[in-house]
Design a protein around this motif. Structure first.
Motif, PDB file in Angstrom:
ATOM      1  N   GLN A 126      20.333 -14.769  32.580  1.00 30.99           N
ATOM      2  CA  GLN A 126      20.312 -15.943  31.712  1.00 30.99           C
ATOM      3  C   GLN A 126      20.173 -15.537  30.247  1.00 30.99           C
ATOM      4  N   ALA A 127      19.270 -14.605  29.978  1.00 32.88           N
ATOM      5  CA  ALA A 127      19.074 -14.139  28.593  1.00 32.88           C
ATOM      6  C   ALA A 127      20.335 -13.460  28.061  1.00 32.88           C
ATOM      7  N   TYR A 128      20.989 -12.693  28.910  1.00 37.09           N
ATOM      8  CA  TYR A 128      22.230 -12.033  28.490  1.00 37.09           C
ATOM      9  C   TYR A 128      23.300 -13.070  28.166  1.00 37.09           C
ATOM     10  N   LEU A 129      23.453 -14.048  29.056  1.00 35.03           N
ATOM     11  CA  LEU A 129      24.473 -15.066  28.832  1.00 35.03           C
ATOM     12  C   LEU A 129      24.210 -15.849  27.549  1.00 35.03           C
ATOM     13  N   ALA A 130      22.970 -16.194  27.283  1.00 35.12           N
ATOM     14  CA  ALA A 130      22.635 -16.913  26.046  1.00 35.12           C
ATOM     15  C   ALA A 130      22.930 -16.033  24.835  1.00 35.12           C
ATOM     16  N   ARG A 131      22.561 -14.783  24.919  1.00 31.56           N
ATOM     17  CA  ARG A 131      22.789 -13.817  23.824  1.00 31.56           C
ATOM     18  C   ARG A 131      24.282 -13.645  23.553  1.00 31.56           C
ATOM     19  N   ALA A 132      25.092 -13.682  24.627  1.00 35.72           N
ATOM     20  CA  ALA A 132      26.541 -13.487  24.512  1.00 35.72           C
ATOM     21  C   ALA A 132      27.282 -14.783  24.190  1.00 35.72           C
ATOM     22  N   GLY A 133      26.557 -15.887  24.059  1.00 38.05           N
ATOM     23  CA  GLY A 133      27.204 -17.158  23.754  1.00 38.05           C
ATOM     24  C   GLY A 133      27.862 -17.792  24.962  1.00 38.05           C
ATOM     25  N   LEU A 146      17.084 -14.665  20.685  1.00 39.79           N
ATOM     26  CA  LEU A 146      17.893 -14.390  21.876  1.00 39.79           C
ATOM     27  C   LEU A 146      17.897 -12.891  22.197  1.00 39.79           C
ATOM     28  N   GLU A 147      17.979 -12.079  21.166  1.00 40.81           N
ATOM     29  CA  GLU A 147      17.921 -10.621  21.362  1.00 40.81           C
ATOM     30  C   GLU A 147      16.556 -10.221  21.917  1.00 40.81           C
ATOM     31  N   GLY A 148      15.512 -10.811  21.389  1.00 41.20           N
ATOM     32  CA  GLY A 148      14.163 -10.535  21.892  1.00 41.20           C
ATOM     33  C   GLY A 148      14.001 -10.962  23.344  1.00 41.20           C
ATOM     34  N   ASP A 149      14.575 -12.121  23.701  1.00 39.29           N
ATOM     35  CA  ASP A 149      14.525 -12.588  25.095  1.00 39.29           C
ATOM     36  C   ASP A 149      15.210 -11.587  26.016  1.00 39.29           C
ATOM     37  N   PHE A 150      16.375 -11.121  25.607  1.00 31.82           N
ATOM     38  CA  PHE A 150      17.130 -10.162  26.415  1.00 31.82           C
ATOM     39  C   PHE A 150      16.315  -8.883  26.633  1.00 31.82           C
ATOM     40  N   ARG A 151      15.762  -8.367  25.575  1.00 35.59           N
ATOM     41  CA  ARG A 151      14.957  -7.141  25.666  1.00 35.59           C
ATOM     42  C   ARG A 151      13.720  -7.347  26.545  1.00 35.59           C
ATOM     43  N   SER A 152      13.071  -8.485  26.397  1.00 35.37           N
ATOM     44  CA  SER A 152      11.885  -8.781  27.210  1.00 35.37           C
ATOM     45  C   SER A 152      12.230  -8.874  28.687  1.00 35.37           C
ATOM     46  N   GLU A 153      13.327  -9.524  28.996  1.00 37.24           N
ATOM     47  CA  GLU A 153      13.726  -9.668  30.399  1.00 37.24           C
ATOM     48  C   GLU A 153      14.149  -8.322  30.987  1.00 37.24           C
ATOM     49  N   LEU A 154      14.771  -7.487  30.197  1.00 34.71           N
ATOM     50  CA  LEU A 154      15.118  -6.138  30.655  1.00 34.71           C
ATOM     51  C   LEU A 154      13.843  -5.354  30.982  1.00 34.71           C
ATOM     52  N   ALA A 155      12.832  -5.505  30.151  1.00 32.33           N
ATOM     53  CA  ALA A 155      11.538  -4.857  30.412  1.00 32.33           C
ATOM     54  C   ALA A 155      10.911  -5.403  31.690  1.00 32.33           C
ATOM     55  N   ASP A 156      11.034  -6.712  31.931  1.00 35.15           N
ATOM     56  CA  ASP A 156      10.496  -7.304  33.157  1.00 35.15           C
ATOM     57  C   ASP A 156      11.174  -6.713  34.395  1.00 35.15           C
ATOM     58  N   VAL A 157      12.485  -6.533  34.332  1.00 39.62           N
ATOM     59  CA  VAL A 157      13.210  -5.945  35.464  1.00 39.62           C
ATOM     60  C   VAL A 157      12.735  -4.521  35.708  1.00 39.62           C
ATOM     61  N   ALA A 160      26.046 -19.188  27.481  1.00 40.66           N
ATOM     62  CA  ALA A 160      25.115 -20.182  28.033  1.00 40.66           C
ATOM     63  C   ALA A 160      24.417 -20.856  26.847  1.00 40.66           C
ATOM     64  N   ARG A 161      23.725 -21.960  27.114  1.00 41.84           N
ATOM     65  CA  ARG A 161      23.018 -22.664  26.041  1.00 41.84           C
ATOM     66  C   ARG A 161      21.979 -21.739  25.420  1.00 41.84           C
ATOM     67  N   ASP A 162      21.882 -21.803  24.098  1.00 44.32           N
ATOM     68  CA  ASP A 162      20.875 -20.981  23.410  1.00 44.32           C
ATOM     69  C   ASP A 162      19.548 -21.715  23.247  1.00 44.32           C
ATOM     70  N   LYS A 163      19.518 -22.967  23.629  1.00 46.92           N
ATOM     71  CA  LYS A 163      18.306 -23.797  23.591  1.00 46.92           C
ATOM     72  C   LYS A 163      17.661 -23.811  22.196  1.00 46.92           C
ATOM     73  N   GLY A 164      18.517 -23.730  21.156  1.00 50.01           N
ATOM     74  CA  GLY A 164      18.038 -23.793  19.782  1.00 50.01           C
ATOM     75  C   GLY A 164      17.404 -22.501  19.287  1.00 50.01           C
ATOM     76  N   ARG A 165      17.541 -21.428  20.055  1.00 52.69           N
ATOM     77  CA  ARG A 165      16.924 -20.147  19.669  1.00 52.69           C
ATOM     78  C   ARG A 165      17.859 -19.387  18.741  1.00 52.69           C
ATOM     79  N   SER A 166      17.282 -18.686  17.793  1.00 61.28           N
ATOM     80  CA  SER A 166      18.066 -17.890  16.842  1.00 61.28           C
ATOM     81  C   SER A 166      18.606 -16.634  17.529  1.00 61.28           C
ATOM     82  N   ASP A 167      19.528 -15.967  16.852  1.00 61.63           N
ATOM     83  CA  ASP A 167      20.071 -14.709  17.381  1.00 61.63           C
ATOM     84  C   ASP A 167      18.965 -13.670  17.579  1.00 61.63           C
ATOM     85  N   VAL A 168      18.026 -13.631  16.657  1.00 59.21           N
ATOM     86  CA  VAL A 168      16.907 -12.682  16.774  1.00 59.21           C
ATOM     87  C   VAL A 168      16.055 -13.020  18.000  1.00 59.21           C
TER      88      VAL A 168
END
Length: 170
Positions: free
Chosen positions: A43-50, A62-73, A52-60
């Motif tokens: 989900q974070a990747y799709l939002a970052r790549a445009g 979205l990048e942070g979400d992607f990195r955080s989710e990668l760390a969770d995995v 999926a919905r970004d839910k009003g989150r900035s590019d920064v």
């Protein structure tokens, strides 16, 4: 930080979190939690790549979400490995690092029959090419299978056709 140290730290956090929230960390929970985290990473990747919905989150963000989710995995993979007593460094070396371009081919002796008609898949990873007069089996990189080949003919050969290749002179 080494992978074992990271695993220890992640285990401490996970155990604390589970205790605090009454979570039973069963075998199923560890694997299903990984699935959950991979879904969140997707989900974070799709939002970052445009895509999926970004839910009003900035590019920064979205990048942070992607990195955080990668760390969770990664953390969940470490927990699963720990739960099932898997040495990840050893398994990565066995499964991935043998394919490093700088490595010479890993040589496997022909499998021998074992009780029940199966095949013994144990190999010596430290074996290196023997004199050309001996025949061995070499892992075929193209098909991820084992096929009889002549070692001295294999070193610089594209092995996609190796299951058909056998040099009787060796």
């Amino acid at each position: 930080m080494q992978i074992d140290e990271l695993s220890d730290e992640v285990e401490q956090v996970s155990a604390f979190y589970a205790e605090r929230h009454g979570i039973d960390r069963s075998d199923d929970w560890f694997v299903l939690k990984l699935n959950e985290e991979v879904g969140e990473l997707t989900q974070a990747y799709l939002a970052r790549a445009g895509q999926a919905r970004d839910k009003g989150r900035s590019d920064v963000e979205l990048e942070g979400d992607f990195r955080s989710e990668l760390a969770d995995v990664l953390a969940q993979v470490l927990l699963i490995a720990r739960r099932f007593d898997v040495d990840l460094a050893e398994e990565v070396a066995r499964k991935w690092l043998v394919w490093k371009p700088s490595q010479s081919p890993i040589v496997h002796q022909r499998p021998t029959a074992v009780a029940g008609g199966g095949r013994n898949r144990e190999h010596s990873e430290s074996e290196r090419p023997a004199p050309a007069s001996k025949r061995f089996e070499v892992l075929c990189r193209g098909e991820n299978s084992v096929a009889p080949v002549c070692l001295h003919e294999t070193r610089n050969r594209d092995c996609h056709g190796c299951s058909e290749f056998e040099n009787e002179q060796c």
